[in-house]
Design a protein around this motif. Structure first.
Motif, PDB file in Angstrom:
ATOM      1  N   THR A   4       0.834  -1.204   0.000  1.00 16.68           N
ATOM      2  CA  THR A   4       0.000   0.000   0.000  1.00 16.68           C
ATOM      3  C   THR A   4       0.863   1.246   0.000  1.00 16.68           C
ATOM      4  N   HIS A   5       1.965   1.222   0.752  1.00 19.76           N
ATOM      5  CA  HIS A   5       2.862   2.376   0.785  1.00 19.76           C
ATOM      6  C   HIS A   5       3.404   2.676  -0.609  1.00 19.76           C
ATOM      7  N   LYS A   6       3.806   1.637  -1.334  1.00 16.30           N
ATOM      8  CA  LYS A   6       4.296   1.832  -2.701  1.00 16.30           C
ATOM      9  C   LYS A   6       3.187   2.341  -3.615  1.00 16.30           C
ATOM     10  N   ALA A   7       1.965   1.841  -3.441  1.00 20.60           N
ATOM     11  CA  ALA A   7       0.839   2.292  -4.261  1.00 20.60           C
ATOM     12  C   ALA A   7       0.519   3.759  -3.985  1.00 20.60           C
ATOM     13  N   ILE A   8       0.637   4.191  -2.736  1.00 19.65           N
ATOM     14  CA  ILE A   8       0.397   5.598  -2.398  1.00 19.65           C
ATOM     15  C   ILE A   8       1.406   6.487  -3.123  1.00 19.65           C
ATOM     16  N   HIS A   9       2.674   6.105  -3.062  1.00 18.24           N
ATOM     17  CA  HIS A   9       3.720   6.940  -3.648  1.00 18.24           C
ATOM     18  C   HIS A   9       3.833   6.830  -5.166  1.00 18.24           C
TER      19      HIS A   9
END
Length: 147
Positions: free
Chosen positions: A118-123
């Motif tokens: 999710t962190h990668k998808a946010i960024h």
């Protein structure tokens, strides 16, 4: 400015993800040569204690959604490895935030618990946007200094 309270008004995981997305460019440095600043900050005792409080607040769930727990994963051979819970700053930090120890660093309204994916998808997006139109990812594409 976005906030935790405003994000919580989004009913679903997908709505929360859309609210938080930054649409950054894969491989673009956030701190550049000053990356040591945020790395030192994230290793500090003060950050680790704050991080633990946020994980408790969010129930160890991705984007604080009870139906998306960030759980332990059983690897091959029955060995359990701990899932990585990241605390994401909703409004990205700057070098000055860290140097001046600004309120944004430890503001509960500026953070949320997320999984690594999710962190990668946010960024960087999920592959459907203009920054990553083909959706292809490569090992280390968000960490060019490791290549």
């Amino acid at each position: 400015m976005k906030s935790y309270s405003e994000m919580c008004r989004c009913g679903t995981f997908e709505e929360r993800l859309k609210y938080l997305q930054l649409h950054g460019t894969v491989g673009k440095d956030t701190f550049g040569f000053d990356r040591y600043l945020n790395q030192d900050f994230y290793r500090s005792k003060e950050w680790r204690q704050f991080r633990d409080r946020i994980i408790v607040r969010d129930g160890g769930c991705d984007l604080g959604c009870k139906d998306h727990p960030i759980a332990d994963i059983t690897a091959s051979g029955g060995k359990v490895s701990r899932a990585r819970i990241t605390i994401h700053h909703i409004n990205p930090l700057t070098k000055e935030d860290i140097l001046e120890h600004r309120e944004a660093l430890f503001d509960p309204e500026n953070v949320i618990s997320v999984s690594d994916a999710t962190h990668k998808a946010i960024h960087y997006g999920t592959g459907g946007g203009p920054k990553m139109p083909d959706g292809e990812r490569t090992a280390g594409d968000t960490c060019p200094w490791r290549k």
